[in-house]
Design an enzyme around this catalytic site. Structure first.
Site, PDB file in Angstrom:
ATOM      1  N   VAL A 133       0.829  -1.207   0.000  1.00 14.49           N
ATOM      2  CA  VAL A 133       0.000   0.000   0.000  1.00 14.49           C
ATOM      3  C   VAL A 133       0.865   1.259   0.000  1.00 14.49           C
ATOM      4  CG1 VAL A 133      -1.819   1.269   1.189  1.00 14.49           C
ATOM      5  CG2 VAL A 133      -1.869  -1.223   1.158  1.00 14.49           C
ATOM      6  N   LYS A 165     -12.825  -6.016  10.252  1.00 13.06           N
ATOM      7  CA  LYS A 165     -13.465  -4.969   9.466  1.00 13.06           C
ATOM      8  C   LYS A 165     -14.890  -4.731   9.941  1.00 13.06           C
ATOM      9  CE  LYS A 165     -10.487  -6.021   5.539  1.00 13.06           C
ATOM     10  NZ  LYS A 165     -10.317  -6.954   4.398  1.00 13.06           N
TER      11      LYS A 165
END
Lengths: 433, 433
Positions: free
Chosen positions: A15, A205
C-alpha cells in the site's frame, strides 16, 4: 494559510508504494483539491535495500523518532500493518499532535477505544477509509452522507481472498483445498491463510463498520466468527439448487429492543440479493438505514492502488482541515452504549445437511427433534444415498433462534438414527417467514 | 462554540416533508454527530392549507425575505425544485452569507457556474448530495474519498422512472406505451414524463457528476441526449439474445488526448456488467479511476426519505463546519478547462436493426455501405421476414466512431434495397475490440 502539508510515511510495502505512486502521479490535481501542496517529508523504512532505493528520491530513516519529532511533519501515514509496533507508532503520533491516516484494521479493531480519545485530546484527525473495503468509500459515507440515518444493518463481503475462493468453488466446482492452493499460487491468499479463511480479517473490518454504523464500541470478542475452512462443495451446490449463493458474510444488525448482532460466517443469500452477484476479489457493503432504505457500495477491496486511493483521499481531507484549521472535525462517533443481542433473540432461517439411516420412521424422529425446539421446517429434500442404507437430507428451517438451532442440532446428534449433522449454515432471507 | 444551528426550509413537498421527518425522528443522534442541535427555525410555504397544518408546530411564512433576512438562520435548505424562483432564492441566500443545502439538479446543472463563486466569495457551504442518486452517497465520495484519483469514467443509471420502465419491458415483455401508462398509474412517472423519458433529467445529473469527476465545468449543451421514447420491445429482446441489457445510461468519459464525452442514451450493456443488474427504480453510479479501479454505488435514487437522507447528511456536514468554523471547506472543484471529444474520436460498438429487401445481393450492398465508412461488422443475424420479401437484419459493429456511424446510417438510408434503418443503439462493451 498553509501552503504545504508534510507527510511522514511509515512503511512502503504494497500500500505504501501505491501511496507514493498516487501522490507523485496526481500531485498537481491533488494540490488543487486539497488547497495546498502535499509532500512526503520522510519515510520510515526498515529494509536496507529498499531504503537505498528510495533514498535517491526521498529522505528515509529507520528510526520512528526522526519522524514523530520532526516539527514540520503534519500527517503521519501508518502503512506498516499488523498490531505492533504500528499501534505504538499511531499512539505516539497522536500524542505528538500529528494527524494520522492509516489502513490498519488490526490496530483499529483492537485499539480503537484507546486511540480515538488521544486524537480527540490533541484535536487532530485520525482517518482510516482504507481499513475496510480497500478503495471503496464506506467509512466517510457512514460518518457523513448517511449520518442522519438510524442504520439498521450493515452486511459486507469484506474479504477478497475468501470471496475469490467461494466464487471459484461455485463456478468451477473446485474443492476447498484445490481452490486454496490456486489462490495461494496466484497471490490472492497468503501462505498462512488463517486470518482470511477463518474469518478473523472480516471480523476486524466488521468491528470497525459496526462501531461507526451503530455509534457504539463493538469489540472483536463480540463477533461470532466462523470461517469457510469446513465448507463443502456439495453445500455450495445444494445452495445453488435451492436458489441461494454462499458468501462469507460479515453481518451487523441493530434492533432497538433486542440489541446488536455481529457475525462473520458462511451465509446463504438468495441469488437475487445484490451481494450474491459480487464475485471474485470484489468486496461490497450493503447498508440499510431508516431514511436511506437500502444501498450498496462495491469495488476492489484490496490491492496497492485501490487502497492507496482511499489513503490518499484521507490525506487530502486532512490537508483541507489543516488549511481551514478544522482538524479533529469528525472524531469518534461511539457516543452510545448499546447492548448485544442474546442468542435466543437472534432469529434467522438455517440450512442443515445431515446423514441418517434410510428406513421408515427416521424422518419422524428427526422432525420430532426439531419440533421439540420449536424449529419449523420450510423445505426438506431427501438427496441421494451416501452409503449403505444411509441417506443425505437437506433442509431449510423457518426463522428460528440461534439458541434453538444449537439445541436442536445437539438433540439430532444424539439420535441413534442420525449418523452425522454435516453442515449448519445461516440463511439471510427475509422471505422465509 | 455554537450550540444550535438554525435552518430555514424552503418547500415542504415530497423531500421537504421527508427532511422534517428525519430531523425530528433522529434529532438526538443527529445532534451528537453534528456537535450541536439542529433546529427548523422557519419554513417557507406557499400552500395555505399546508401552512396552517405546519403552523401548529413550526414558524411558517410565505415570504422568502423573512427567511433570508433572519440573522439567526444559518442554513437555507432549498427543496422547492425546478429552476425559478429556486435559483434566485439560492443566489440570494449565498449573497446573504447563508450556507445552502439543496437537491435541485435543474438549478445546479444550469446555474452552478454562477452560484459556486457566490458560495466561495461569502465563504459558505453549498452542498447538494441529494441532487444525484437520491440517498446514494456519490457527490461527497467523488469530492473526498476518490479525490486522489484521475477519474476516467462515470456511468450511471440515474433516472428511476426510465429504469423501472425498461425493467418492466424486459421482464414482462410490455410495450413502451403500456409500461408508461402503468408507471404513471403507480406514481413512478409524472403526467408529463418528457424530462424523464427524454433523458433531460439524467442529463442534468450527468452534468453535475461529470463536472465534479473531471474538475471542469460541463454544461447541458455539451451532453448528447436521446431518450427511450422510440425504443422498441424487439430491440430489448434482440439485445437479450445477444447477451446485453438495454439501460438509459448517463456516461461521462475522459481521455487525456481526446477529451471528454458526455452522453445520455439507451445503451446496451453486457448482462455481466454490474450496472446491467440494477433494476426497477434503483439507481447506480459506476466509477473508474486510475488508482481506484472500478467501484459502484447503488440505492434508491429518489423518494421522500432516501433524498431526505442525503439532504440531512449535508445539513449535518454544514453544522460540523459551523462548529469548527470551517464553512466553505470544500467548494467548487472545477479548476480545469478540459476540451470535449469530437464525434470522430468517440469510439464504441453499435447495434443496428434494419429492414431490407430479402433477395440475393442485398447483403453485399449493405456490407459495402458499412465498409465505405470503415465500419467493421462483428455479428450479423438475419431475423424473420417482416413483410412481403422484406427481412429484418440485426448487427453489431466493432468499435467505430460516432461520426462514421452517422455517415454509414445516412448511406444505408439512401440505398434502394434498404427499407428502413429502424434502430441504432450504442453498445458499451470493451470486449468488442
Amino acid at each position: 494559510m498553509k501552503d504545504c502539508v508534510n507527510i511522514g510515511l511509515l512503511g512502503v510495502g504494497t500500500v505504501g508504494s501505491g501511496v507514493l505512486h498516487v501522490l507523485e502521479g496526481n500531485a498537481a490535481e491533488i494540490a488543487k483539491k486539497a488547497g495546498c501542496k502535499i509532500e512526503i517529508k520522510k519515510i520510515l523504512v526498515r529494509n536496507k535495500q529498499k531504503a537505498a532505493q528510495l533514498g535517491k528520491k526521498y529522505a528515509v530513516t529507520d528510526n520512528f523518532e526522526d519522524i514523530v519529532n520532526d516539527p514540520d511533519i503534519d500527517i503521519i501515514v501508518e502503512l506498516i500493518g499488523r498490531e505492533h509496533p504500528a499501534k505504538e507508532y499511531i499512539a505516539s503520533a497522536l500524542e505528538h499532535g500529528k494527524n494520522v491516516v492509516t489502513a490498519n484494521k488490526d490496530v483499529l479493531a483492537k485499539y480503537g477505544k484507546e486511540l480515538f480519545p488521544l486524537a480527540e485530546t490533541h484535536n487532530v484527525d485520525f482517518m482510516f477509509e482504507g481499513a475496510v473495503g480497500g478503495g471503496i468509500p464506506i467509512i466517510r459515507p457512514l460518518k457523513s452522507c448517511l449520518a442522519a440515518n438510524r442504520i439498521t444493518s450493515v452486511m459486507g463481503i469484506v474479504n477478497g481472498t475468501t470471496n475469490y475462493m467461494l466464487t471459484k468453488m461455485l463456478h468451477d466446482s473446485m474443492d476447498y483445498d484445490d481452490v486454496l492452493r490456486e489462490a495461494q499460487e496466484k497471490g490472492y491468499a497468503e501462505s498462512d491463510p488463517t486470518a482470511d479463511v477463518g474469518g478473523l480479517d472480516a471480523a476486524r473490518k466488521l468491528v470497525i463498520l459496526a462501531s461507526i454504523a451503530f455509534n457504539t464500541r463493538i469489540s472483536l470478542d463480540d463477533v461470532m466468527v466462523s470461517g469457510i475452512e469446513t465448507l463443502k462443495l456439495c453445500d455450495i451446490d445444494y445452495a445453488k439448487e435451492l436458489g441461494y449463493t454462499i458468501k462469507l458474510l460479515a453481518v451487523a444488525k441493530h434492533d432497538d429492543e433486542k440489541g446488536i448482532t455481529v457475525c462473520v460466517r458462511p451465509t446463504m443469500l438468495p441469488t437475487s440479493h445484490p451481494l450474491a452477484g459480487v464475485n471474485d476479489v470484489y468486496n461490497a457493503v450493503f447498508v440499510e438505514g431508516d431514511a436511506l432504505g437500502q444501498a450498496m457500495f462495491m469495488g476492489r477491496g484490496a490491492g496497492s492502488l485501490p487502497t492507496a486511493s482511499a489513503v490518499c483521499g484521507d490525506i487530502i481531507d486532512v490537508a483541507r482541515n489543516m488549511v481551514h484549521k478544522s482538524t479533529g472535525r469528525i472524531n469518534c462517533t461511539c457516543f452510545d452504549e448499546k447492548k448485544l443481542c442474546r442468542l435466543e433473540d437472534m432469529l434467522s432461517p438455517f440450512y442443515i445437511r445431515l446423514h441418517a439411516e434410510d428406513r421408515p420412521g427416521v424422518l419422524a424422529a428427526i422432525a420430532a427433534a426439531f419440533a421439540a425446539q420449536n424449529v419449523g421446517i420450510k423445505t426438506l429434500i431427501q438427496k441421494q444415498s451416501v452409503g449403505d442404507k444411509v441417506a443425505e437430507l437437506v433442509l431449510i428451517t423457518y426463522h428460528v433462534s440461534e439458541l434453538a438451532m444449537q439445541l436442536a442440532v445437539q438433540t439430532l446428534k444424539g439420535l441413534p438414527v442420525v449418523k452425522d449433522v454435516c453442515s449448519v449454515i445461516h440463511v439471510e432471507d427475509d422471505s422465509v417467514e
